[in-house]
Motif scaffolding. Sequence first.
Motif, PDB file in Angstrom:
ATOM      1  N   GLY A  10      29.363  60.930  49.382  1.00  0.00           N
ATOM      2  CA  GLY A  10      30.612  61.544  48.913  1.00  0.00           C
ATOM      3  C   GLY A  10      31.204  62.483  49.944  1.00  0.00           C
ATOM      4  N   SER A  11      30.342  63.177  50.695  1.00  0.00           N
ATOM      5  CA  SER A  11      30.817  64.089  51.731  1.00  0.00           C
ATOM      6  C   SER A  11      31.509  63.325  52.852  1.00  0.00           C
ATOM      7  CB  SER A  11      29.641  64.905  52.288  1.00  0.00           C
ATOM      8  OG  SER A  11      29.062  65.705  51.282  1.00  0.00           O
ATOM      9  N   GLY A  70      27.246  64.305  56.339  1.00  0.00           N
ATOM     10  CA  GLY A  70      28.168  63.288  55.844  1.00  0.00           C
ATOM     11  C   GLY A  70      29.613  63.665  56.105  1.00  0.00           C
ATOM     12  N   PHE A  71      29.935  64.933  55.882  1.00  0.00           N
ATOM     13  CA  PHE A  71      31.307  65.411  56.096  1.00  0.00           C
ATOM     14  C   PHE A  71      31.716  65.263  57.553  1.00  0.00           C
ATOM     15  CE2 PHE A  71      34.225  69.095  56.906  1.00  0.00           C
ATOM     16  CZ  PHE A  71      35.308  68.609  56.187  1.00  0.00           C
ATOM     17  N   GLY A 101      42.199  78.832  63.257  1.00  0.00           N
ATOM     18  CA  GLY A 101      43.064  77.653  63.271  1.00  0.00           C
ATOM     19  C   GLY A 101      42.626  76.541  62.343  1.00  0.00           C
ATOM     20  N   VAL A 102      41.463  76.693  61.700  1.00  0.00           N
ATOM     21  CA  VAL A 102      41.018  75.706  60.705  1.00  0.00           C
ATOM     22  C   VAL A 102      42.024  75.664  59.557  1.00  0.00           C
ATOM     23  CG1 VAL A 102      39.282  75.306  58.906  1.00  0.00           C
ATOM     24  CG2 VAL A 102      38.551  75.812  61.255  1.00  0.00           C
ATOM     25  N   ASP A 103      42.389  74.474  59.124  1.00  0.00           N
ATOM     26  CA  ASP A 103      43.327  74.383  57.995  1.00  0.00           C
ATOM     27  C   ASP A 103      42.706  73.757  56.750  1.00  0.00           C
ATOM     28  OD1 ASP A 103      43.161  71.847  59.088  1.00  0.00           O
ATOM     29  OD2 ASP A 103      45.328  71.519  59.250  1.00  0.00           O
ATOM     30  N   ILE A 104      41.506  73.179  56.884  1.00  0.00           N
ATOM     31  CA  ILE A 104      40.820  72.584  55.728  1.00  0.00           C
ATOM     32  C   ILE A 104      39.348  72.997  55.786  1.00  0.00           C
ATOM     33  CG2 ILE A 104      40.130  70.449  54.549  1.00  0.00           C
ATOM     34  CD1 ILE A 104      42.536  69.073  55.917  1.00  0.00           C
ATOM     35  N   ILE A 105      38.837  73.543  54.682  1.00  0.00           N
ATOM     36  CA  ILE A 105      37.412  73.898  54.606  1.00  0.00           C
ATOM     37  C   ILE A 105      36.782  73.178  53.421  1.00  0.00           C
ATOM     38  CG2 ILE A 105      35.717  75.731  54.214  1.00  0.00           C
ATOM     39  CD1 ILE A 105      37.594  77.697  55.530  1.00  0.00           C
ATOM     40  N   TYR A 106      35.672  72.517  53.709  1.00  0.00           N
ATOM     41  CA  TYR A 106      34.848  71.895  52.660  1.00  0.00           C
ATOM     42  C   TYR A 106      33.669  72.820  52.406  1.00  0.00           C
ATOM     43  CZ  TYR A 106      31.506  68.434  50.687  1.00  0.00           C
ATOM     44  OH  TYR A 106      30.596  67.753  49.899  1.00  0.00           O
ATOM     45  N   HIS A 107      33.482  73.221  51.151  1.00  0.00           N
ATOM     46  CA  HIS A 107      32.359  74.104  50.852  1.00  0.00           C
ATOM     47  C   HIS A 107      31.301  73.374  50.037  1.00  0.00           C
ATOM     48  CE1 HIS A 107      31.969  75.358  46.584  1.00  0.00           C
ATOM     49  NE2 HIS A 107      33.220  74.957  46.472  1.00  0.00           N
ATOM     50  N   THR A 123      43.595  73.122  46.355  1.00  0.00           N
ATOM     51  CA  THR A 123      42.423  72.231  46.355  1.00  0.00           C
ATOM     52  C   THR A 123      42.859  70.851  46.812  1.00  0.00           C
ATOM     53  OG1 THR A 123      41.422  73.434  44.499  1.00  0.00           O
ATOM     54  CG2 THR A 123      40.527  71.265  45.022  1.00  0.00           C
ATOM     55  N   LEU A 124      42.443  70.466  48.017  1.00  0.00           N
ATOM     56  CA  LEU A 124      42.874  69.179  48.574  1.00  0.00           C
ATOM     57  C   LEU A 124      42.258  68.019  47.796  1.00  0.00           C
ATOM     58  CD1 LEU A 124      44.492  67.811  50.820  1.00  0.00           C
ATOM     59  CD2 LEU A 124      42.467  67.971  52.281  1.00  0.00           C
ATOM     60  N   THR A 125      40.966  68.103  47.548  1.00  0.00           N
ATOM     61  CA  THR A 125      40.218  67.143  46.739  1.00  0.00           C
ATOM     62  C   THR A 125      38.856  67.779  46.478  1.00  0.00           C
ATOM     63  OG1 THR A 125      39.449  64.838  46.569  1.00  0.00           O
ATOM     64  CG2 THR A 125      39.249  65.890  48.710  1.00  0.00           C
ATOM     65  N   SER A 126      37.962  67.068  45.822  1.00  0.00           N
ATOM     66  CA  SER A 126      36.603  67.563  45.585  1.00  0.00           C
ATOM     67  C   SER A 126      35.618  66.411  45.714  1.00  0.00           C
ATOM     68  CB  SER A 126      36.467  68.173  44.185  1.00  0.00           C
ATOM     69  OG  SER A 126      37.302  69.300  44.013  1.00  0.00           O
ATOM     70  N   MET A 127      34.436  66.737  46.215  1.00  0.00           N
ATOM     71  CA  MET A 127      33.333  65.772  46.225  1.00  0.00           C
ATOM     72  C   MET A 127      32.555  65.994  44.932  1.00  0.00           C
ATOM     73  SD  MET A 127      30.136  64.588  46.574  1.00  0.00           S
ATOM     74  CE  MET A 127      29.047  65.908  47.093  1.00  0.00           C
ATOM     75  N   VAL A 128      32.671  65.051  44.021  1.00  0.00           N
ATOM     76  CA  VAL A 128      32.098  65.222  42.682  1.00  0.00           C
ATOM     77  C   VAL A 128      30.707  64.615  42.643  1.00  0.00           C
ATOM     78  CG1 VAL A 128      32.387  64.765  40.224  1.00  0.00           C
ATOM     79  CG2 VAL A 128      34.397  65.169  41.668  1.00  0.00           C
TER      80      VAL A 128
END
Length: 362
Positions: free
Chosen positions: A156-157, A190-191, A229-235, A285-290
Amino acid sequence: MKKRNIGLLLSLMLLVGMILGACGTSKNNNKNEGANGAQENKNFTAAMVTDEGGVDDKSFNQSAWEGLVEFGKENNLEKGKNGYNYYQSKNEADFSTNLNGAVRDKFNIIYGVGFKLTDAIAKIADQRKDNHFAIVDSVVPDKDNVVSITFKEHEGSYLVGIVAGMMTKSNKVGFVGGIESDLINKFAAGFEAGVKEVNPSATVDIQFAGTFTDSSKAQAIAAAQYSSGVDIIYHAAGGAGLGVFTEAKNLKQKDPNREVWVIGVDRDQHPEGDVKIGDKTENITLTSMVKRVDVAVKDVSTRAKDGNFPGGQILEYGLEENGIKISDSKEHLTDDVLAKVTEYEGKIKNGDVKVPDKLKKK
């Protein structure tokens, strides 16, 4: 006289038969034969013990509880000792106490939610060999009374990495993990692989907060990444990851035109991204890894209720098992991004793409 003796003997034999029959009924009380001759428990009960994140962490504890609630409702069970329940842990010292509490309350299956409960589950399972346990997000090997529930988080990541790689404007994306471990490294690996697959020139800043509960630490990392300068963060930081949302929303309120995004984890975290800007509500929230912990908990509970408790097994839920997906909230994703996600989902399922589950040494 002889007839009276024969009658008395027959009466005694009948009485003995009734007693033995009653004993047999008592031994199998509330159970019927299930599949493959296994015993099906008609009055089945299930409980879970949370980690410090708590049952409303908007992450995997909450997802596990949602699965248990759904299982309970489908089987006409009520919340409480006679149906399904949870025990909330405020710190690690509560793990063993809560597990023993669930044992004393005679639940048929007891879940430990989160890899931090691994040692406590292993210890109590040795002490309570007649009880059934399940560990979520970890493995307790070689115990017939414990089932280990794991996920292919890297799959999923990878998919949300594809989203980030295609949608970043700065070519800089970030990852904020909780406690660095083999488990959280699966998310990061994976990300990063997904980002690089569709955008080889993008950089991925991978950092760990060292906690799943302290949101201020995750927020501080997010602040540094966004400022670079990061514009997207996956936590992948559990409750601590809410700090990433806080930072992104603060930046959005200061500059409504700035594009800052968060990719959620475990559950669809779209609601966590709502931010009030003037009279409007926007969402970051751009999307989510469920990670479908709910699906796994419901599945294992059903197996156990049907008399097929998978003790000693390591169960792994991925895309193929409907245990992993990207969220249904797709308002920010373009058609070409969605098409690419679908393409790679198919490639992963049929084996054309093997997603790494470990970070490369740098």
